[in-house]
Design an enzyme around this catalytic site. Structure first.
Site, short mmCIF file in Angstrom:
data_model
loop_
_atom_site.label_atom_id
_atom_site.label_comp_id
_atom_site.label_asym_id
_atom_site.label_seq_id
_atom_site.Cartn_x
_atom_site.Cartn_y
_atom_site.Cartn_z
N HIS A 257 3.23 45.11 10.28
CA HIS A 257 2.53 43.83 10.23
C HIS A 257 2.60 43.29 8.81
O HIS A 257 2.52 44.07 7.85
CB HIS A 257 1.06 43.99 10.65
CG HIS A 257 0.43 42.70 11.02
ND1 HIS A 257 -0.11 41.85 10.10
CD2 HIS A 257 0.31 42.09 12.22
CE1 HIS A 257 -0.57 40.78 10.72
NE2 HIS A 257 -0.32 40.89 12.01
N ASP B 17 0.47 44.22 19.54
CA ASP B 17 1.40 44.15 20.68
C ASP B 17 1.80 45.52 21.22
O ASP B 17 2.45 45.60 22.26
CB ASP B 17 2.67 43.39 20.26
CG ASP B 17 2.40 41.93 19.98
OD1 ASP B 17 1.57 41.35 20.70
OD2 ASP B 17 2.99 41.37 19.05
N1 CMC Z 1 10.63 49.16 12.65
C1 CMC Z 1 11.37 49.66 11.64
N2 CMC Z 1 11.28 49.23 10.37
C2 CMC Z 1 10.39 48.27 10.10
C3 CMC Z 1 9.59 47.71 11.10
C4 CMC Z 1 9.71 48.20 12.42
N3 CMC Z 1 8.97 47.69 13.40
N4 CMC Z 1 8.80 46.76 10.55
C5 CMC Z 1 9.11 46.72 9.24
N5 CMC Z 1 10.07 47.63 8.98
C6 CMC Z 1 10.64 47.94 7.64
C7 CMC Z 1 11.64 46.89 7.21
O1 CMC Z 1 12.95 47.22 7.61
C8 CMC Z 1 11.46 46.92 5.71
O2 CMC Z 1 12.12 48.07 5.23
P1 CMC Z 1 12.81 48.05 3.77
O3 CMC Z 1 11.67 47.91 2.80
O4 CMC Z 1 13.51 49.35 3.68
O5 CMC Z 1 13.74 46.88 3.75
C9 CMC Z 1 9.96 47.16 5.52
O6 CMC Z 1 9.56 47.88 6.71
C10 CMC Z 1 9.12 45.89 5.39
O7 CMC Z 1 9.39 45.08 6.53
P2 CMC Z 1 9.52 43.51 6.50
O8 CMC Z 1 10.35 43.07 7.65
O9 CMC Z 1 9.92 43.07 5.12
O10 CMC Z 1 7.99 43.12 6.70
P3 CMC Z 1 7.46 41.70 7.12
O11 CMC Z 1 6.07 41.63 6.62
O12 CMC Z 1 8.39 40.61 6.68
O13 CMC Z 1 7.51 41.73 8.73
C11 CMC Z 1 6.95 42.23 10.95
C12 CMC Z 1 6.43 42.07 9.52
C13 CMC Z 1 5.75 42.31 11.89
C14 CMC Z 1 7.77 41.00 11.35
C15 CMC Z 1 7.80 43.53 11.05
O14 CMC Z 1 7.00 44.66 10.76
C16 CMC Z 1 8.48 43.70 12.41
O15 CMC Z 1 9.56 43.17 12.62
N6 CMC Z 1 7.81 44.41 13.38
C17 CMC Z 1 8.35 44.52 14.72
C18 CMC Z 1 8.01 43.27 15.51
C19 CMC Z 1 6.56 43.19 15.88
O16 CMC Z 1 5.96 44.15 16.35
N7 CMC Z 1 5.96 42.00 15.71
C20 CMC Z 1 4.56 41.74 16.07
C21 CMC Z 1 3.72 41.51 14.86
S1 CMC Z 1 1.94 41.58 15.19
C22 CMC Z 1 1.58 40.33 16.29
C23 CMC Z 1 2.06 38.98 15.92
O17 CMC Z 1 2.05 38.56 14.77
O18 CMC Z 1 2.43 38.27 16.82
#
Ligand code: CMC
Length: 430
Positions: free
Chosen positions: A307, A364
């Site tokens: 998140h 989720d």
């Molecule tokens: N699986 C594997 N790696 C992950 C995941 C995941 N679900 N989420 C983040 N990471 C890694 C990402 O690859 C990055 O690694 P590195 O630092 O080595 O490059 C690090 O963690 C930080 O991730 P980010 O993508 O820069 O973080 P963000 O704040 O931009 O994204 C997020 C947040 C929710 C989009 C992301 O965690 C994600 O894609 N999660 C899976 C999708 C998901 O469950 N979304 C629902 C979010 S909660 C409800 C809502 O908002 O609707």
């Protein structure tokens, strides 16, 4: 007089940036005059570090796992409140007394029908259409019927349009489902509560009596409460950005629905279930999927994990996980996907990759297990999220319209393209 921070730039310019403090002591630098004073803008892709507004609706502390609507903790609301009461709280700022609650509930029942013409729209969508595509198009179409709806702070109009939206989105969503399975639409019933009415429109058929199971009604109520607002998330920011141009509330909410659809946002709930099914069909080997999620050469992510704001735990996920056990037990459902989800969570939480990045199950991760148990098909999960998030979108839109500081959202950029280039006639191009 606000405190100020002093910024010293490499060219020797200095700027004084007022410090804004929120009611929970979080602090921000007000950079709104920075460019006018110095020529500099700030750069923050994905708005990771940018406060876009001041808001009194929802408080979230991602480090401590706190979420409150209008100051009331999500745990207390989940235990004691109803979705409609929470909607009132978010939109109006206070818990309603009995008279206010009855008035709010009646106004929603009054507006639950959609114009009969709109039923024909369903005939023209492709049978392959995702329900979110239909939902956003139908909500956008509402502005073709309520043409008097405009942006602006006319409170009576907003109360009316809020009631219409709260009522009609539930009808539109259930009609999309009925259309997708070829059953007749079931009209809303005034005598039923909000959740009972939605379930009735989803699952009743003309040939048999239907009465919603109270366990299912409570589960739905809980999930909608937990999704009702989440401050400046992607879809809510979209609603605000669209509304900031004074677009009407239907257009703004339709845009929010589309933003929610993406798999990184609300669309994740559908993806989680598909992922759990995939793991189940592959023999339940969670290690393989955890390894894939860590592999930077793979596009696979653990859906329902991570998140932007929560870096400890997502309090909504904690509540839903407990509810999963309770609801499934009460309904006598034994879902192998729940066991896989628990195994996957445990496995990920002991892995350095997830620990180091502070990745935890989000709202989720477990919600789909409950939706599945109560009969909601997987492709309707994000529609359910929309239904829950609707009062939050309305409340945030209203707050923005009433905010004298509101200006059209118009970020800056840092241009990285070519400098002035001469036009080359076609005959001289290679
Ligand atoms: N699986 C594997 N790696 C992950 C995941 C995941 N679900 N989420 C983040 N990471 C890694 C990402 O690859 C990055 O690694 P590195 O630092 O080595 O490059 C690090 O963690 C930080 O991730 P980010 O993508 O820069 O973080 P963000 O704040 O931009 O994204 C997020 C947040 C929710 C989009 C992301 O965690 C994600 O894609 N999660 C899976 C999708 C998901 O469950 N979304 C629902 C979010 S909660 C409800 C809502 O908002 O609707």
């Amino acid at each position: 007089m606000n405190d100020v921070a002093k910024l010293v730039l490499p060219d020797g310019q200095t700027a004084e940036l007022p410090i804004i403090e929120g009611s929970e002591k979080e602090k921000a630098l007000d950079i709104s005059k920075l460019r006018a004073q110095t020529g500099y803008v700030t750069l923050d892709p994905g708005f990771v570090n940018t406060g876009s507004c001041q808001s009194a609706i929802t408080f979230l502390d991602g480090e401590k796992g706190i979420l409150r609507y209008r100051g009331i903790s999500i745990e207390e609301l989940a235990e004691k409140s109803s979705f409609l009461e929470v909607a009132y709280l978010l939109i109006n700022g206070n818990l309603p007394n009995q008279t206010e609650m009855n008035g709010f509930s009646d106004s929603i029942s009054t507006h639950a029908l959609i114009n009969e013409d709109m039923k024909r729209f369903y005939e023209n969508f492709s049978s392959r259409a995702h329900p979110m595509a239909i939902l956003s198009a139908m909500v956008s179409s509402l502005s073709a019927y309520y043409t008097e709806a405009t942006g602006g702070a006319n409170i009576d109009d907003l109360q009316l349009n809020a009631a219409r939206l709260m009522a009609k989105v539930s009808t539109i969503a259930s009609f999309s489902y009925k259309k997708s399975i070829g059953q007749p639409f079931v009209y809303p019933q005034d005598k039923l509560s909000y959740c009972e009415n939605f379930l009735n429109m989803m699952f009743a058929v003309p040939t048999t009596e239907y009465e919603a199971d109270p366990v299912v009604v409570d589960a739905l109520n809980l999930l909608l409460i937990l999704h009702a607002d989440h401050e400046q998330n992607c879809s809510t920011s979209t609603v605000r950005v669209v509304g900031s141009s004074q677009a009407n509330v239907y257009a703004s909410v339709a845009s929010g629905i589309l933003a929610l659809w993406g798999p990184l946002h609300g669309g994740a709930n559908q993806q989680v279930l598909l992922m759990l099914q995939q793991i189940h069909e592959a023999g339940g080997d969670v290690d393989k999927f955890v390894a894939m999620a860590k592999d930077k050469d793979s596009e696979f992510r653990l859906m329902g994990f991570g998140h932007r704001v929560y870096k400890n735990f997502d309090p909504r996920a904690t509540i839903i996980k407990k509810a999963c056990d309770r609801v499934l037990e009460k309904m006598g459902v034994d879902d192998p996907l729940l066991d896989i989800a628990k195994k996957l969570e445990a496995r990920a939480l002991e892995d350095e990759y997830f620990v180091k990045r502070k990745l935890y199950p989000n709202v989720d991760f477990y919600s789909g297990i409950i939706y599945r148990a109560i009969g909601i098909p997987t492709n309707m999960f994000t529609v359910m999220f929309s239904l829950g998030r609707l009062p939050g979108w309305i409340a945030q839109w209203k707050e923005m319209m009433e905010d004298p500081q509101n200006r059209i959202a118009r970020p800056r950029q840092i241009y990285t393209g070519s400098q002035l280039v001469q036009y080359t006639p076609m005959s001289e191009r290679g």
